[in-house]
Write a protein that holds these residues in place. Structure first.
Motif, PDB file in Angstrom:
ATOM      1  N   VAL A   5      14.708  -0.950   1.668  1.00 42.91           N
ATOM      2  CA  VAL A   5      15.369  -0.608   0.407  1.00 42.91           C
ATOM      3  C   VAL A   5      14.332  -0.270  -0.663  1.00 42.91           C
ATOM      4  O   VAL A   5      14.484   0.701  -1.409  1.00 42.91           O
ATOM      5  N   ILE A   6      13.247  -1.062  -0.743  1.00 45.56           N
ATOM      6  CA  ILE A   6      12.245  -0.840  -1.790  1.00 45.56           C
ATOM      7  C   ILE A   6      11.574   0.510  -1.608  1.00 45.56           C
ATOM      8  O   ILE A   6      11.467   1.300  -2.554  1.00 45.56           O
ATOM      9  N   LEU A   7      11.142   0.798  -0.362  1.00 48.19           N
ATOM     10  CA  LEU A   7      10.391   2.039  -0.162  1.00 48.19           C
ATOM     11  C   LEU A   7      11.289   3.255  -0.309  1.00 48.19           C
ATOM     12  O   LEU A   7      10.881   4.253  -0.916  1.00 48.19           O
ATOM     13  N   SER A   8      12.530   3.179   0.195  1.00 50.81           N
ATOM     14  CA  SER A   8      13.381   4.362   0.029  1.00 50.81           C
ATOM     15  C   SER A   8      13.795   4.514  -1.426  1.00 50.81           C
ATOM     16  O   SER A   8      13.911   5.639  -1.929  1.00 50.81           O
ATOM     17  N   GLY A   9      13.985   3.377  -2.140  1.00 49.40           N
ATOM     18  CA  GLY A   9      14.289   3.481  -3.565  1.00 49.40           C
ATOM     19  C   GLY A   9      13.139   4.110  -4.331  1.00 49.40           C
ATOM     20  O   GLY A   9      13.348   4.983  -5.186  1.00 49.40           O
ATOM     21  N   ALA A  10      11.910   3.705  -4.011  1.00 48.33           N
ATOM     22  CA  ALA A  10      10.753   4.276  -4.705  1.00 48.33           C
ATOM     23  C   ALA A  10      10.624   5.757  -4.385  1.00 48.33           C
ATOM     24  O   ALA A  10      10.345   6.572  -5.271  1.00 48.33           O
ATOM     25  N   LEU A  11      10.860   6.116  -3.112  1.00 53.78           N
ATOM     26  CA  LEU A  11      10.813   7.538  -2.757  1.00 53.78           C
ATOM     27  C   LEU A  11      11.862   8.320  -3.534  1.00 53.78           C
ATOM     28  O   LEU A  11      11.598   9.420  -4.018  1.00 53.78           O
ATOM     29  N   LEU A  29      16.069   0.268 -11.311  1.00 58.51           N
ATOM     30  CA  LEU A  29      16.719  -1.050 -11.442  1.00 58.51           C
ATOM     31  C   LEU A  29      16.896  -1.711 -10.079  1.00 58.51           C
ATOM     32  O   LEU A  29      16.523  -2.886  -9.878  1.00 58.51           O
ATOM     33  N   LEU A  30      17.417  -0.937  -9.109  1.00 60.64           N
ATOM     34  CA  LEU A  30      17.635  -1.503  -7.767  1.00 60.64           C
ATOM     35  C   LEU A  30      16.318  -1.913  -7.119  1.00 60.64           C
ATOM     36  O   LEU A  30      16.195  -3.023  -6.569  1.00 60.64           O
ATOM     37  N   THR A  31      15.311  -1.031  -7.215  1.00 61.38           N
ATOM     38  CA  THR A  31      14.027  -1.320  -6.563  1.00 61.38           C
ATOM     39  C   THR A  31      13.397  -2.582  -7.142  1.00 61.38           C
ATOM     40  O   THR A  31      12.884  -3.434  -6.410  1.00 61.38           O
ATOM     41  N   MET A  32      13.421  -2.708  -8.479  1.00 65.99           N
ATOM     42  CA  MET A  32      12.812  -3.886  -9.098  1.00 65.99           C
ATOM     43  C   MET A  32      13.550  -5.166  -8.703  1.00 65.99           C
ATOM     44  O   MET A  32      12.937  -6.205  -8.468  1.00 65.99           O
ATOM     45  N   ALA A  73       0.837  -1.202   0.000  1.00 66.85           N
ATOM     46  CA  ALA A  73       0.000   0.000   0.000  1.00 66.85           C
ATOM     47  C   ALA A  73       0.869   1.249   0.000  1.00 66.85           C
ATOM     48  O   ALA A  73       0.604   2.205  -0.737  1.00 66.85           O
ATOM     49  N   ILE A  74       1.941   1.230   0.817  1.00 63.16           N
ATOM     50  CA  ILE A  74       2.833   2.402   0.835  1.00 63.16           C
ATOM     51  C   ILE A  74       3.512   2.567  -0.516  1.00 63.16           C
ATOM     52  O   ILE A  74       3.635   3.677  -1.051  1.00 63.16           O
ATOM     53  N   LEU A  75       3.922   1.453  -1.125  1.00 63.49           N
ATOM     54  CA  LEU A  75       4.578   1.521  -2.432  1.00 63.49           C
ATOM     55  C   LEU A  75       3.629   2.109  -3.472  1.00 63.49           C
ATOM     56  O   LEU A  75       4.014   2.971  -4.273  1.00 63.49           O
ATOM     57  N   PHE A  76       2.351   1.657  -3.450  1.00 65.07           N
ATOM     58  CA  PHE A  76       1.358   2.179  -4.391  1.00 65.07           C
ATOM     59  C   PHE A  76       1.157   3.675  -4.179  1.00 65.07           C
ATOM     60  O   PHE A  76       1.037   4.444  -5.136  1.00 65.07           O
ATOM     61  N   THR A  77       1.157   4.094  -2.887  1.00 65.20           N
ATOM     62  CA  THR A  77       0.985   5.518  -2.591  1.00 65.20           C
ATOM     63  C   THR A  77       2.134   6.346  -3.153  1.00 65.20           C
ATOM     64  O   THR A  77       1.913   7.423  -3.720  1.00 65.20           O
ATOM     65  N   ILE A  78       3.353   5.827  -3.005  1.00 62.39           N
ATOM     66  CA  ILE A  78       4.503   6.540  -3.578  1.00 62.39           C
ATOM     67  C   ILE A  78       4.336   6.672  -5.088  1.00 62.39           C
ATOM     68  O   ILE A  78       4.613   7.722  -5.679  1.00 62.39           O
ATOM     69  N   GLY A  79       3.830   5.601  -5.724  1.00 64.72           N
ATOM     70  CA  GLY A  79       3.602   5.669  -7.166  1.00 64.72           C
ATOM     71  C   GLY A  79       2.563   6.718  -7.527  1.00 64.72           C
ATOM     72  O   GLY A  79       2.739   7.457  -8.504  1.00 64.72           O
ATOM     73  N   ILE A  80       1.483   6.808  -6.733  1.00 66.19           N
ATOM     74  CA  ILE A  80       0.449   7.821  -6.996  1.00 66.19           C
ATOM     75  C   ILE A  80       1.057   9.215  -6.919  1.00 66.19           C
ATOM     76  O   ILE A  80       0.842  10.062  -7.791  1.00 66.19           O
ATOM     77  N   TYR A  81       1.861   9.435  -5.859  1.00 70.44           N
ATOM     78  CA  TYR A  81       2.497  10.748  -5.725  1.00 70.44           C
ATOM     79  C   TYR A  81       3.337  11.064  -6.950  1.00 70.44           C
ATOM     80  O   TYR A  81       3.301  12.166  -7.496  1.00 70.44           O
ATOM     81  N   GLY A  82       4.126  10.058  -7.404  1.00 65.22           N
ATOM     82  CA  GLY A  82       4.990  10.303  -8.561  1.00 65.22           C
ATOM     83  C   GLY A  82       4.191  10.630  -9.807  1.00 65.22           C
ATOM     84  O   GLY A  82       4.533  11.543 -10.559  1.00 65.22           O
ATOM     85  N   VAL A  83       3.102   9.890 -10.042  1.00 65.91           N
ATOM     86  CA  VAL A  83       2.296  10.146 -11.236  1.00 65.91           C
ATOM     87  C   VAL A  83       1.725  11.551 -11.203  1.00 65.91           C
ATOM     88  O   VAL A  83       1.683  12.256 -12.212  1.00 65.91           O
ATOM     89  N   LEU A  84       1.289  12.009 -10.005  1.00 73.43           N
ATOM     90  CA  LEU A  84       0.650  13.317  -9.934  1.00 73.43           C
ATOM     91  C   LEU A  84       1.657  14.457  -9.953  1.00 73.43           C
ATOM     92  O   LEU A  84       1.376  15.522 -10.494  1.00 73.43           O
ATOM     93  N   ALA A  85       2.840  14.254  -9.352  1.00 71.92           N
ATOM     94  CA  ALA A  85       3.731  15.388  -9.142  1.00 71.92           C
ATOM     95  C   ALA A  85       4.788  15.539 -10.227  1.00 71.92           C
ATOM     96  O   ALA A  85       5.377  16.605 -10.353  1.00 71.92           O
ATOM     97  N   THR A  93      13.846  12.536  -6.900  1.00 72.47           N
ATOM     98  CA  THR A  93      15.110  13.051  -7.393  1.00 72.47           C
ATOM     99  C   THR A  93      14.913  13.983  -8.581  1.00 72.47           C
ATOM    100  O   THR A  93      13.930  13.898  -9.306  1.00 72.47           O
ATOM    101  N   LYS A  94      15.887  14.878  -8.758  1.00 73.97           N
ATOM    102  CA  LYS A  94      15.845  15.775  -9.899  1.00 73.97           C
ATOM    103  C   LYS A  94      16.625  15.214 -11.076  1.00 73.97           C
ATOM    104  O   LYS A  94      16.513  15.717 -12.194  1.00 73.97           O
ATOM    105  N   ASN A  95      17.413  14.174 -10.835  1.00 70.23           N
ATOM    106  CA  ASN A  95      18.247  13.623 -11.898  1.00 70.23           C
ATOM    107  C   ASN A  95      17.553  12.388 -12.469  1.00 70.23           C
ATOM    108  O   ASN A  95      17.385  11.373 -11.785  1.00 70.23           O
TER     109      ASN A  95
END
Lengths: 102, 168
Positions: B14-20, B36-39, A12-24, B25-27
């Motif tokens: 690792v997955i959540l910080s990689g996704a964040l 790649l790392l997250t997947m 769920a947290i991963l999906f939320t991060i994806g939503i943020y990315g799509v919107l922002a 990131t600006k780059n």
């Protein structure tokens, strides 16, 4: 043993991060990467439910195979559309592509 | 704390910080490498769930093919954003609203899902990876979706060629 809830919350947290990315994001390639994150969150859910609730029939794993296949088709089409837009308009920023807006 | 739980915490971190990182990131190039790392780490989660075949597929398709395609798309388009964040921003002006939307979604999902009592199989998760059984299930019970997905992939292939071809 990891409880099933942990997998659900994590995806769920991963999906939320994806939503943020799509919107922002406004770079179309980064939007597509965020969509990929959302796809994978859904797949983690499928796999977790498959392992914990129906381990014998493996329904979730088979759904994940189909989801991965349609995700691969989606990213291919998406990148082709991005290249097409770039060729015509010299930009990949989604907020500058507004021909269909009234 | 059991080894599985420890591995789960480490992989989740690792997955959540990689996704964040990917969405912050600006780059753009760094975002692709972090993808790649997250997947790959998500493939490790599949390994934790005793699904070796899907872990291998995850590495091949997401960590390999998708990342390579995105790198090609990056090489063929020129982003006006500079790697150090100068130039045109890669984010739009709606970061606050996006954050609120995402946080609201997360709150609703957690509120709905966490109190649920799932009918967890008592022997779970004992699935040993059995690719032969999986193939038998696909080709006995799921043959129609299998054929449909192959038609979808063919249509996507032809569609990509038609879209990306140069008009002359």
């Amino acid at each position: 043993m990891v409880p099933l809830q942990y997998y659900i919350i994590m995806s769920a947290i991963l999906f939320t991060i994806g939503i943020y990315g799509v919107l922002a994001r406004r770079n179309a390639i980064l939007v597509l990467l965020s969509v990929e994150i959302m796809f994978n969150a859904v797949n983690i859910n499928f796999m977790a439910f498959s392992a914990y609730i129906t381990p014998a029939t493996m329904v979730g794993q088979i759904y994940t195979i189909f989801a991965v296949a349609s995700g691969a088709a989606e990213i291919g089409i998406g990148l082709a559309i991005i290249l097409l837009i770039y060729r015509g308009r010299e930009t990949v920023n989604v907020d500058e592509v507004n021909m269909l807006k009234w | 704390m059991s080894g599985q739980l420890l591995a789960f915490w480490a992989l989740s971190f690792v997955i959540l910080s990689g996704a964040l990182y990917i969405v912050m990131t600006k780059n753009i190039m760094h975002a692709v490498f972090m993808h790649l790392l997250t997947m790959s780490m998500i493939a490790a989660v599949y390994g934790l769930l005793h699904a070796d075949f899907m872990a291998a597929m995850q590495v091949l398709i997401y960590a390999g093919a998708v990342t390579a395609m995105v790198v090609f798309a990056l090489m063929l388009t020129k982003s006006q954003s500079r790697p150090d964040g100068a130039g045109i921003a890669v984010d739009n002006q709606q970061r606050g609203a996006s954050f609120l939307t995402a946080a609201g979604f997360l709150a609703v999902v957690i509120y709905v899902l966490v109190p649920q009592k799932w009918a967890v199989h008592e022997a779970a998760p004992v699935v040993k990876s059995d690719v032969a059984a999986m193939g038998a299930i696909i080709f006995k019970s799921y043959i129609l979706p299998f054929e449909v997905i192959s038609v979808i992939l063919l249509a996507a292939l032809i569609g990509v060629i038609v879209l990306a071809r140069k008009e002359d």
